[in-house]
Design an enzyme around this catalytic site. Structure first.
Site, PDB file in Angstrom:
ATOM      1  N   HIS A  75      34.732  43.593  47.318  1.00  0.00           N
ATOM      2  CA  HIS A  75      35.431  42.746  46.360  1.00  0.00           C
ATOM      3  C   HIS A  75      35.754  41.353  46.878  1.00  0.00           C
ATOM      4  O   HIS A  75      35.584  40.375  46.172  1.00  0.00           O
ATOM      5  CB  HIS A  75      36.711  43.462  45.950  1.00  0.00           C
ATOM      6  CG  HIS A  75      37.511  42.761  44.882  1.00  0.00           C
ATOM      7  ND1 HIS A  75      36.959  42.416  43.676  1.00  0.00           N
ATOM      8  CD2 HIS A  75      38.807  42.363  44.840  1.00  0.00           C
ATOM      9  CE1 HIS A  75      37.889  41.821  42.929  1.00  0.00           C
ATOM     10  NE2 HIS A  75      39.006  41.761  43.616  1.00  0.00           N
TER      11      HIS A  75
ATOM     12  N   GLU B  21      43.597  46.223  39.131  1.00  0.00           N
ATOM     13  CA  GLU B  21      44.773  46.864  39.713  1.00  0.00           C
ATOM     14  C   GLU B  21      45.908  46.892  38.690  1.00  0.00           C
ATOM     15  O   GLU B  21      46.857  47.662  38.819  1.00  0.00           O
ATOM     16  CB  GLU B  21      45.192  46.082  40.966  1.00  0.00           C
ATOM     17  CG  GLU B  21      46.234  46.774  41.802  1.00  0.00           C
ATOM     18  CD  GLU B  21      46.410  46.116  43.172  1.00  0.00           C
ATOM     19  OE1 GLU B  21      45.435  45.570  43.704  1.00  0.00           O
ATOM     20  OE2 GLU B  21      47.532  46.154  43.694  1.00  0.00           O
TER      21      GLU B  21
ATOM     22  N   PHE C 190      52.366  45.041  41.197  1.00  0.00           N
ATOM     23  CA  PHE C 190      51.054  45.149  41.839  1.00  0.00           C
ATOM     24  C   PHE C 190      51.248  45.696  43.245  1.00  0.00           C
ATOM     25  O   PHE C 190      52.345  45.617  43.808  1.00  0.00           O
ATOM     26  CB  PHE C 190      50.388  43.763  41.913  1.00  0.00           C
ATOM     27  CG  PHE C 190      49.092  43.654  41.151  1.00  0.00           C
ATOM     28  CD1 PHE C 190      49.034  43.951  39.798  1.00  0.00           C
ATOM     29  CD2 PHE C 190      47.919  43.232  41.783  1.00  0.00           C
ATOM     30  CE1 PHE C 190      47.834  43.821  39.093  1.00  0.00           C
ATOM     31  CE2 PHE C 190      46.723  43.108  41.089  1.00  0.00           C
ATOM     32  CZ  PHE C 190      46.675  43.402  39.744  1.00  0.00           C
TER      33      PHE C 190
END
Lengths: 571, 243
Positions: free
Chosen positions: A348, A252, A120
């Site tokens: 977000h 993601e 990530f």
């Protein structure tokens, strides 16, 4: 007036990952614990979390350690994080994940039967434990089932709209049942806020209707301090088409699994902005890059950029990203195993929130605790993907324990003042007594437009000032809203309360953004485009003084030498 | 694009009727968008339950043109828009208001299910074990399977039968590699698994495409049958006192 009344040693407001983990912890202390959920149990925004939960388990990359996770988190947060929170988080996350599996959760596996971890943005090693792209669902179901068998009382579809204090101490709260609009009073020793964020203040957002910053607003009104409110995370990849799903999250995990970002010239444009990390740069950087590509005319047909995973075998895509596959197929007619997605930034996550003590989650008000997105400090100027789910369980547990310990020491329940109670109920009922044509939906739309346009990814003093005066105007108008119909399940009426929270949060974000005259993490000022060392040592603090919003600064807590050295070694 | 007519049920436990609204449409629009338009511009007190608008939370269940569905997944281009689109609340649960029903019975049932009970010596878990159980764990609790199940919908057996959602939950527990509880007795007597006569209506409406009947209910029925009705096993139990 008499109201339905409940007594709890600890009342948790919010039933997402943080709230449920806090509830389980508080209940394990043999205390009476109530959990208030704004929607049905198990529907909280945690359910939307997709990509994974970050923890240095070192299952895939044996070199990983809490130290590296700590350094990544601090770097991602541009060193504004509360170091102690970042440290506890990195140290305790692996245990919290093992605990979830002890309670019945099942994560994806490595070939030799360990919990699998994926890459990530901003994480040095493969660190995110996951279940396909449905990690949040797995967590919330596990915690929900653990919770209902821990002897907690759950109040579903109940919204809290005011907290009460006795002297300086938290004493209770008042809310209403959605189904019938009746008021409910809670008499408590301690309250844990776990209400999540406030993305609904923006037009393009990944957040659900519940995310209206209620906890931020409740804490602020009770006199608690909020920090880092200027840092609002825009996730780089939300859907941009069709219009009805604009803003919906694209995990993601797509980039973690190897997805590539391209512009309309077929260039992997991240080359220009972060050639080392490319698609796996931090979210603030990727969002700014996408925004810039679109602004400079290199965007996709619907105003985003292309995110492509179609170079992977179709079966692998469907296995690792099942809900993304369905989301695009069902809602946008796009088969992501064959063609690229169109994506753009979406509001977000709030890095800012209630200022808390790292170890216990205690706010600056006695008896008021906070954990999860509603708390501030852990993520600094920018949160790394995957660090939120781990934040929920690490600090949910700590806040639950903190509140339990506080409640145990309190011999008597503090008193809720009758007059304050009556006033709160009256304020909440007022929209039914008013006439006129101020409509909460119209005010909400105007707020979303202003926040999107004036307090968005790139900011200037001029825009922020315009935004603040618009918010001021909307506050005046919101106070005149008239509601028709009855109190039973009346969404227009509910929006009046939510709007008040969103306006408070919006004002705090805009004013804190105006105060931070530099660019750092998720806060980008076109008129102050660089990092400023002076601001790197300061948190912006928002609090209420004499009914007005007060903005001040306070020094970022000083890190101990050993952690400073750790960061220096990990440059 | 032209306006589309929506006939939305308005009312409460005492009664009500469908009310018509004209809604302008746009590409890719879903029924929930239309409901939000009605709320935002025509009737601010229209009650609807929703959260994520991405088919992940299972809140916006309703009956669209008579078929149980998530409103956020019901695209207008898959419906005949030359006729009015009807949107009604789920029929199986008591109505609170408009499109919102009282689904609290489901949460009461959930509490009764014997919880996850880890075994002492846990084996290593592999991806195949995870995949087998994850089919059941991906349920988003939209309760559409409960709505469509005729045992609950027509025969109103809520006191004797827990419904497909909770057989999915039970299957997730029973087939969990580390769970050691025995729920056969519960499944037979409290959950009433015998009531299900495998019409597969639940499987058809599941937005998560869980094979409710084939993968959850039938294996659980077999488990119960083995436990209670297999004469060989019955004999061994009598002889050795095993379960």
């Amino acid at each position: 007036m008499s109201y339905e009344t409940h007594e709890h040693d600890v009342l948790i407001i919010g039933a997402g990952g943080a709230g449920l983990r806090a509830a389980v912890e508080a209940a394990s202390n043999n205390l009476s614990v109530g959990v208030v959920s704004k929607s049905l149990l198990g529907k909280a925004h945690t359910v939307m979390a997709e990509g994974g939960i970050a923890a240095a388990m070192a299952n895939v990359d044996p070199k990983d350690s809490w130290q590296t996770h700590f350094c990544d988190t601090m770097k991602g947060g541009k060193f504004l994080n509360n170091w102690r929170m970042a440290q506890l988080h990195a140290q305790e996350a692996p245990d919290r994940i093992r605990e979830l599996e002890d309670w019945g959760a099942l994560f994806d596996r490595t070939p030799d039967g360990e919990i699998l971890q994926r890459a990530f943005g901003g994480h040095t090693y493969k660190r995110l434990c996951h279940v396909g792209d449905r990690t949040g669902l797995e967590m919330i179901r596990t915690l929900q089932d653990k919770g209902v068998h821990s002897g907690i009382d759950v109040y579903m579809e109940l919204t809290i709209f005011r907290l009460f204090k006795d002297g300086g101490k938290i004493a209770g709260a008042i809310g209403y049942w959605r189904k019938n609009g009746e008021f409910v009073v809670f008499k408590v020793k301690a309250i844990v806020l776990a209400t999540g964020g406030g993305g609904k203040a923006y037009q393009i957002t990944s957040n659900s209707w519940e995310c209206t910053g209620d906890g931020h607003s409740l804490a602020y009104e009770a006199g608690a301090e909020l920090i880092d409110m200027e840092f609002f995370q825009f996730h780089p990849t939300g859907m941009v088409w069709p219009p009805g799903v604009r803003g919906l999250l694209v995990t993601e995990g797509v980039r973690g699994e190897g997805g590539l970002l391209r512009n309309n010239k077929n260039e992997r444009f991240m080359q220009r902005y972060d050639p080392q990390r490319m698609e796996l740069s931090t979210r603030d950087m990727v969002s700014r890059s996408i925004y810039t590509e679109v602004k400079e005319g290199r965007g996709s047909p619907h105003g985003g950029v292309f995110l492509d995973i179609s170079h992977l075998p179709a079966e692998r895509v469907k296995k690792k990203l099942p809900s993304m596959y369905h989301q695009f197929k069902d809602l946008a007619d796009v088969d992501i195993t064959k063609e690229p997605m169109e994506v753009g930034p979406t509001a977000h996550y709030m890095m800012g929130g209630v200022r808390v003590d790292a170890d216990t989650g205690a706010s600056t008000i006695s008896g008021l605790f906070a954990c999860g997105e509603v708390s501030g400090g852990m993520h600094g100027a920018n949160r790394l993907g995957g660090n939120s789910l781990s934040d929920l369980v690490v600090f949910g547990r700590r806040a639950g324990a903190g509140a339990a310990e506080y409640a145990r020491k309190l011999a008597f329940f503090p008193t809720v003042d009758k007059n304050e109670l009556e006033k709160a109920a009256k304020d909440m009922e007022a929209p039914f007594q008013r006439s006129g044509d101020e409509d909460p939906y119209q005010i909400h739309r105007e707020l979303q437009e202003s926040m999107q346009g004036l307090v968005g990814i790139f900011r200037t003093e001029g825009d922020l000032k315009k935004g603040i005066s618009k918010i001021e105007e909307l506050k005046q108008r919101a106070a005149k809203v008239a509601i028709k119909g009855k109190r039973e399940y009346n969404p227009g009426w509910h929006l009046v309360g939510d709007l008040k929270s969103m306006l408070t949060v919006s004002e705090a974000v805009a004013k804190a953004a105006l105060a931070r005259k530099e660019s750092r993490g998720a806060h980008s000022r076109l008129d102050y485009p660089n990092l400023d060392e002076k601001f790197g040592k300061l948190n912006v603090v928002v609090s209420q003084k004499n009914g007005e919003m007060n903005i001040s600064t306070s020094p970022v807590p000083e890190m101990p030498e050993e952690l400073k050295n750790l960061l220096a070694e990990n440059k | 694009m032209p306006d589309v007519t929506f006939k939305v049920y308005r009312g409460d436990a005492k009664g009500g009727k469908a009310v018509e609204y004209a809604v302008p449409i746009s590409p890719g629009m879903v029924v929930l968008d239309a409901i939000h338009y009605i709320q935002g511009y025509l009737s601010p007190d229209l009650a609807v339950r929703w959260n994520c608008k991405a088919a992940k939370c299972g809140s916006c269940s309703a009956e669209v043109n008579g078929k149980p569905a998530l409103m956020c997944k019901s695209r207008l281009d898959s419906l005949p828009i030359d006729k009015p689109i009807t949107v009604y609340p789920m029929k199986t649960f008591p109505l609170i208001k408009d499109l919102v029903c009282d689904v609290s019975w489901n949460f009461e049932v959930n509490k009764k299910i014997p919880p996850y009970q880890p075994i002492e010596k846990k084996p290593k878990i592999f991806q195949d074990d995870v995949d087998r159980v994850q089919e059941f764990r991906k349920c988003i609790e939209c309760f559409l399977c409960q709505d469509v199940c005729h045992v609950l919908r027509e025969h109103e057996k809520k006191a004797e039968f827990v419904g497909p959602r909770f057989f999915v939950r039970l299957a997730g527990l029973e087939m969990h590699p580390n769970d050691g509880a025995d729920r056969s007795e519960f499944m037979k007597n409290t959950a009433g698994i015998g009531w299900c006569n495998i019409t597969k209506c639940c499987t058809e409406v599941c937005p998560e495409e869980i094979h409710i009947t084939d993968n959850a209910i039938i294996p659980l029925k077999e488990r119960v049958a083995d436990r209670f009705f297999d004469p060989v096993r019955w004999f061994f139990r009598k002889l050795f006192g095993t379960k």
